[in-house]
Design an enzyme around this catalytic site. Structure first.
Site, PDB file in Angstrom:
ATOM      1  N   GLY A 134       0.839  -1.189   0.000  1.00 48.51           N
ATOM      2  CA  GLY A 134       0.000   0.000   0.000  1.00 48.51           C
ATOM      3  C   GLY A 134       0.871   1.234   0.000  1.00 48.51           C
ATOM      4  O   GLY A 134       1.243   1.753  -1.056  1.00 48.51           O
ATOM      5  N   TRP A 159      -8.108  -2.644  -3.148  1.00 51.58           N
ATOM      6  CA  TRP A 159      -8.636  -1.304  -2.877  1.00 51.58           C
ATOM      7  C   TRP A 159      -8.914  -0.526  -4.162  1.00 51.58           C
ATOM      8  O   TRP A 159      -8.625   0.665  -4.256  1.00 51.58           O
ATOM      9  CB  TRP A 159      -7.692  -0.505  -1.979  1.00 51.58           C
ATOM     10  CG  TRP A 159      -7.109  -1.276  -0.845  1.00 51.58           C
ATOM     11  CD1 TRP A 159      -5.800  -1.564  -0.627  1.00 51.58           C
ATOM     12  CD2 TRP A 159      -7.822  -1.874   0.257  1.00 51.58           C
ATOM     13  NE1 TRP A 159      -5.638  -2.302   0.522  1.00 51.58           N
ATOM     14  CE2 TRP A 159      -6.871  -2.503   1.088  1.00 51.58           C
ATOM     15  CE3 TRP A 159      -9.175  -1.928   0.620  1.00 51.58           C
ATOM     16  CZ2 TRP A 159      -7.219  -3.184   2.250  1.00 51.58           C
ATOM     17  CZ3 TRP A 159      -9.523  -2.612   1.767  1.00 51.58           C
ATOM     18  CH2 TRP A 159      -8.554  -3.218   2.572  1.00 51.58           C
ATOM     19  N   ILE A 160      -9.492  -1.185  -5.151  1.00 50.94           N
ATOM     20  CA  ILE A 160      -9.721  -0.545  -6.448  1.00 50.94           C
ATOM     21  C   ILE A 160     -11.061   0.178  -6.436  1.00 50.94           C
ATOM     22  O   ILE A 160     -12.130  -0.442  -6.408  1.00 50.94           O
ATOM     23  CB  ILE A 160      -9.680  -1.579  -7.595  1.00 50.94           C
ATOM     24  CG1 ILE A 160      -8.396  -2.397  -7.524  1.00 50.94           C
ATOM     25  CG2 ILE A 160      -9.820  -0.863  -8.939  1.00 50.94           C
ATOM     26  CD1 ILE A 160      -7.112  -1.583  -7.546  1.00 50.94           C
ATOM     27  N   ARG A 271     -32.449  25.461  15.111  1.00 54.73           N
ATOM     28  CA  ARG A 271     -32.469  24.755  16.397  1.00 54.73           C
ATOM     29  C   ARG A 271     -32.458  25.759  17.551  1.00 54.73           C
ATOM     30  O   ARG A 271     -31.571  26.625  17.627  1.00 54.73           O
ATOM     31  CB  ARG A 271     -31.248  23.839  16.490  1.00 54.73           C
ATOM     32  CG  ARG A 271     -31.031  23.174  17.844  1.00 54.73           C
ATOM     33  CD  ARG A 271     -32.098  22.167  18.167  1.00 54.73           C
ATOM     34  NE  ARG A 271     -31.703  21.363  19.326  1.00 54.73           N
ATOM     35  CZ  ARG A 271     -32.541  20.587  19.998  1.00 54.73           C
ATOM     36  NH1 ARG A 271     -33.813  20.507  19.621  1.00 54.73           N
ATOM     37  NH2 ARG A 271     -32.122  19.883  21.031  1.00 54.73           N
ATOM     38  N   GLY A 343     -25.728  17.903  17.529  1.00 48.41           N
ATOM     39  CA  GLY A 343     -26.075  17.214  18.761  1.00 48.41           C
ATOM     40  C   GLY A 343     -26.504  15.784  18.498  1.00 48.41           C
ATOM     41  O   GLY A 343     -25.992  15.114  17.607  1.00 48.41           O
ATOM     42  N   GLU A 367      -5.093   7.392  -2.009  1.00 48.82           N
ATOM     43  CA  GLU A 367      -4.061   8.119  -2.774  1.00 48.82           C
ATOM     44  C   GLU A 367      -2.900   8.543  -1.875  1.00 48.82           C
ATOM     45  O   GLU A 367      -2.296   9.607  -2.057  1.00 48.82           O
ATOM     46  CB  GLU A 367      -4.659   9.316  -3.528  1.00 48.82           C
ATOM     47  CG  GLU A 367      -5.530   8.851  -4.676  1.00 48.82           C
ATOM     48  CD  GLU A 367      -5.626   9.852  -5.797  1.00 48.82           C
ATOM     49  OE1 GLU A 367      -4.661  10.605  -6.045  1.00 48.82           O
ATOM     50  OE2 GLU A 367      -6.674   9.859  -6.466  1.00 48.82           O
TER      51      GLU A 367
END
Length: 383
Positions: A134, A159-160, A271, A343, A367
């Site tokens: 990796g 991981w494609i 809110r 919240g 990446e």
């Protein structure tokens, strides 16, 4: 007084592009974003809308049927889509990632074979990482052997992004094991090539609408012209690609953060606690100010990095790594604060900020992890 001082101002065509892609994203993509995440399904509505508008692969040069848009324009498209759905933003982002090496170093013949299809609505992906390679990508084990008719690939990629949905894959493989990183070559693999198959889908924290898979190569046969550049130049192509595409991950991160901020501002105005909107409490005001300040800084760094790549400046390593690293850290910080300001409601799936927080996390990882980005930056400075 009319003062046409346009330093640091985007051209009118880029602002018009933003208005167009934002309108499309809000109308055609945002209504499905929650469902796409909930059901872990591909955002087909987004693909249809992006293909119809030409925003799916805006970076493809016009000589190959694309729009030939610059790197900043590509970042704007990705940012505005990510503002409503990070999974959908991986359509234009990974189309660029999956074709950038070809655009930079491929033969004209191979470009004509691949790029018109991408401009026309097919997708491309990028195959560099493996389970044990990796961050240390040069340790890859996938092999490519020259034959009388072309090349044969054997190995597995992991991981494609958009694996199984793409028609074309840029794949890195070792062609000369004795030369280390200089023995790696880059190839274009088509989904119908014999010996190619897509593995299982990963079960992920976020970006659930974008499939992430393994790719398997078992005596996968490729014509000789499918190599990108000369043998042994693949790792250089991979690094060049990332210099051009790390800003797009920064753009995705900026978009996620902006979406979270926009939703938060609307919420805190409505809110009420202790008899007034929570937006009137200084602690909330300070958090909102910090969120917006970080986003503005990240956006400027991303656009600067993209512009420098478009100018084909040398030594892009620092600024491309910095833009991706900073923007993704901002996205994680901003989305976390967004959940906090919502919240208990922010912790539920009734509001989009919890999805945005989950989606933001991957921008710090793919990446190149942000730890690797800091290595890239420090080595560029100390070289």
């Amino acid at each position: 007084m009319n003062n046409p001082f346009d330093l640091f101002a985007l051209p009118d065509e880029h602002e018009a592009l933003r208005e167009a892609i934002r309108a499309l994203a809000e109308k055609e993509i945002e209504p499905f974003a929650s469902e796409v995440d909930e059901d872990s399904r591909f955002p087909s509505e987004a693909l249809t809308a992006l293909n119809a508008s030409g925003f799916n692969a805006i970076h493809v040069p016009d000589e190959f049927g694309g729009q030939g848009a610059d790197s900043v324009a590509a970042c704007i498209v990705i940012e505005e889509v990510a503002r409503v759905d990070a999974s959908a933003s991986l359509i234009p982002a990974v189309n660029k990632l999956g074709t950038m090496g070809l655009i930079l170093n491929g033969s004209n013949e191979l470009k004509h074979q691949v790029l018109p299809a991408i401009a026309d609505g097919e997708m491309a992906s990028y195959g560099l990482s493996e389970r044990e390679a990796g961050s240390d990508a040069a340790a890859m084990r996938t092999r490519a052997k020259r034959t009388d008719h072309g090349w044969v690939l054997n190995g597995t990629k992991a991981w494609i992004t958009n694996g199984g949905r793409s028609s074309w894959y840029t794949v890195m493989a070792v062609t000369d094991p004795d030369r280390g990183a200089n023995g790696i070559s880059a190839f274009m693999v088509h989904k119908d090539d014999p010996g190619f198959s897509v593995g299982n889908h990963e079960r992920k924290l976020g970006i659930k609408g974008s499939p992430t898979t393994e790719l398997h190569f078992e005596q996968c046969e490729l014509p000789r012209e499918r190599i990108i550049g000369e043998p042994g130049t693949g790792f250089k192509t991979a690094l060049q690609t990332l210099d051009h595409t790390r800003p797009t991950i920064g753009a995705q991160a900026v978009g996620i953060a902006q979406g979270a901020l926009d939703n938060t501002i609307a919420y805190v105005k409505e809110r009420r606690q202790f008899g007034k909107p929570i937006a009137q409490f200084q602690g909330v005001e300070f958090m909102i100010a910090d969120m917006a300040m970080k986003i503005e800084a990240a956006r400027l760094m991303v656009y600067t990095s993209a512009a420098r790549a478009e100018r084909a400046e040398k030594n892009l390593g620092f600024i491309s790594a910095a833009s991706k690293c900073f923007a993704s850290d901002v996205a994680m910080s901003v989305t976390t604060d967004a959940v906090q300001l919502f919240g208990g409601a922010g912790y539920t799936r009734d509001f989009p900020v919890e999805r945005m927080m989950r989606d933001a996390k991957i921008t710090q990882i793919y990446e190149g992890t942000n730890q690797i980005q800091r290595l890239v930056m420090s080595r560029a400075l100390l070289r």
